[in-house]
Design a protein around this motif. Structure first.
Motif, PDB file in Angstrom:
ATOM      1  N   HIS A  32       0.684  -1.311   0.007  1.00 52.78           N
ATOM      2  CA  HIS A  32       0.017   0.046  -0.212  1.00 52.78           C
ATOM      3  C   HIS A  32       0.859   1.106   0.140  1.00 52.78           C
ATOM      4  CE1 HIS A  32      -3.188  -2.642   0.656  1.00 52.78           C
ATOM      5  NE2 HIS A  32      -2.967  -2.962   1.894  1.00 52.78           N
ATOM      6  N   GLY A  33       2.043   1.052   0.552  1.00 54.04           N
ATOM      7  CA  GLY A  33       2.977   2.042   0.333  1.00 54.04           C
ATOM      8  C   GLY A  33       2.551   3.332   1.359  1.00 54.04           C
ATOM      9  N   GLN A  34       1.916   3.224   2.409  1.00 53.01           N
ATOM     10  CA  GLN A  34       1.336   4.062   3.516  1.00 53.01           C
ATOM     11  C   GLN A  34       2.558   4.586   4.217  1.00 53.01           C
ATOM     12  OE1 GLN A  34      -1.739   1.573   5.048  1.00 53.01           O
ATOM     13  NE2 GLN A  34      -3.295   2.910   3.785  1.00 53.01           N
ATOM     14  N   TYR A  35       2.311   5.713   4.836  1.00 54.29           N
ATOM     15  CA  TYR A  35       3.161   6.297   5.847  1.00 54.29           C
ATOM     16  C   TYR A  35       3.389   5.232   7.095  1.00 54.29           C
ATOM     17  CZ  TYR A  35       3.133  10.608   3.115  1.00 54.29           C
ATOM     18  OH  TYR A  35       3.261  11.532   2.323  1.00 54.29           O
ATOM     19  N   LYS A  36       4.637   5.367   7.688  1.00 56.37           N
ATOM     20  CA  LYS A  36       4.775   4.675   8.564  1.00 56.37           C
ATOM     21  C   LYS A  36       3.989   5.033  10.014  1.00 56.37           C
ATOM     22  CE  LYS A  36       8.801   2.072   6.853  1.00 56.37           C
ATOM     23  NZ  LYS A  36      10.487   2.161   6.909  1.00 56.37           N
ATOM     24  N   GLY A  37       4.231   6.520  10.058  1.00 56.42           N
ATOM     25  CA  GLY A  37       3.854   7.310  11.264  1.00 56.42           C
ATOM     26  C   GLY A  37       4.294   8.501  11.421  1.00 56.42           C
ATOM     27  N   ARG A  38       4.390   8.995  12.540  1.00 53.69           N
ATOM     28  CA  ARG A  38       5.060  10.454  12.621  1.00 53.69           C
ATOM     29  C   ARG A  38       6.553  10.279  12.840  1.00 53.69           C
ATOM     30  NH1 ARG A  38       0.404  13.608  14.671  1.00 53.69           N
ATOM     31  NH2 ARG A  38      -1.269  12.261  15.204  1.00 53.69           N
ATOM     32  N   LYS A  39       7.282  10.964  12.165  1.00 53.68           N
ATOM     33  CA  LYS A  39       8.776  10.980  12.227  1.00 53.68           C
ATOM     34  C   LYS A  39       9.302  11.809  13.299  1.00 53.68           C
ATOM     35  CE  LYS A  39      12.463  12.515   9.500  1.00 53.68           C
ATOM     36  NZ  LYS A  39      13.144  13.219   8.262  1.00 53.68           N
TER      37      LYS A  39
END
Ligand SMILES: [Zn+2]
Length: 337
Positions: A191-198
């Motif tokens: 899905h290539g979604q963001y992993k989270g907050r950096k």
């Protein structure tokens, strides 16, 4: 420094940042700051002390003459932010970094100015647009949303005594943007979604002798500041204490050159002054003051309360403690990574 990791030049350089997974967003009716409430709401002042755990470079955005800083070498360097000619960490910077930690640890919305919405792993309603002044996520309720002012006000942090700043040589970095960016920001599950907050990790500072210096506040500089708060619910108070790093499990990371491991800031509480609704508008005179061990106990209790009521999310808190733990730190990459 015994428990710091080291890496060898032939190792793959670890990324100096990691991701806190997104928590589902939850909103509630907000309580304003226009009128001080008593009952279950807390108002008062936190008197804080800070220690620079690494050099800190919160810049003014303008160049200063290096010689004027007492250095023999000539030239212009990027100068520190100052108030009254004193190197200062502005309250707005502190507020920003504490807010980002509280956002990650609670069911708070996502700022979407620098992300692609289609890659967010949570619904579109999770973005900042979904928060209104009257009905908002935890972070917007505490720190403000558009025309609604914050219930928390951060004063500037300044050194107690005059300090001598230094010129620190670092290899410049371009600003990473999640949009054009490296696949490292997104999952490879298809899905290539963001992993989270950096969040940037703490680490041992990297320097580069061939590059130009920037002005920095030296490691071990001690500063103080105040944080005023009005009408916080007890669980919000716990989230604020956690975001400030007051239980000692995380250290803040701020200013420039974070990937080079600058900007680590440890915190402690000098005193907490609590006001009741009638006292607060007149003066601090009747406010109850808590300091020393009772203040530390108060911080622990507040945070535990917020965790117990799931206002602070356990998994996100654990993740932040893993990333922002100051003890377990590696060397920062001196070059590109
Ligand atoms: Zn929000």
């Amino acid at each position: 420094m015994n428990n710091t990791r080291t890496w060898q030049p032939d190792e793959i350089v670890p990324k100096p940042f990691d991701f806190v997974p997104f928590a589902p967003v939850a909103r509630a009716d907000t309580v304003g700051h226009e009128r001080v409430r008593g009952d279950d709401f807390i108002s008062g002042v936190l008197e804080l002390e800070w220690e620079a755990l690494s050099h800190i470079a919160v810049s003014s955005g303008s160049y200063v003459l290096f010689e004027e800083l007492g250095n023999r070498e000539p030239g212009l360097i990027m100068g520190l932010y100052r108030v009254g000619n004193i190197p200062t960490i502005p309250g707005s910077t502190l507020k920003g970094v504490v807010r980002s930690i509280v956002e990650a640890a609670t069911a708070s919305c996502i700022t979407t100015t620098r992300v692609e919405r289609r890659w967010l792993p949570i619904p579109d309603s999770s973005t900042r647009d979904g928060c209104t002044p009257a009905h908002a996520c935890p972070a917007c309720s505490m720190f403000g949303r558009m025309n609604r002012m914050s219930k928390i006000r951060f004063g500037d942090a300044q050194p107690d005594e005059p300090i001598r700043t230094l010129g620190w040589r670092v290899k410049p970095l371009h600003n990473p943007h999640a949009n054009d960016a490296p696949p490292v920001y997104r999952t490879d599950n298809g899905h290539g979604q963001y992993k989270g907050r950096k969040f940037y990790r703490h680490g041992r500072m990297a320097t580069s002798e061939t590059d130009a210096p920037i002005e920095a506040m030296p490691r071990q500089t001690r500063l103080t500041s105040k944080v005023w708060f009005t009408n916080l619910a007890p669980h919000e108070m716990g989230a604020l204490c956690f975001g400030l790093g007051l239980d000692g499990t995380i250290a803040l990371k701020l200013g420039g050159h974070k990937p080079r491991c600058l900007g680590s800031l440890g915190s402690g509480m000098i005193a907490l002054r609590l006001a009741d609704a009638t006292d607060f508008t007149r003066s601090d005179a009747h406010a109850s003051k808590i300091e020393g061990e009772p203040a530390k106990d108060w911080v622990q209790m507040s945070i535990q309360h917020a965790v117990k009521h799931s206002f602070l999310h356990g998994a996100q808190v654990d993740s932040l403690r893993e990333i922002l733990n100051y003890q377990d730190r590696a060397a920062c990459p001196p070059e590109m990574y």
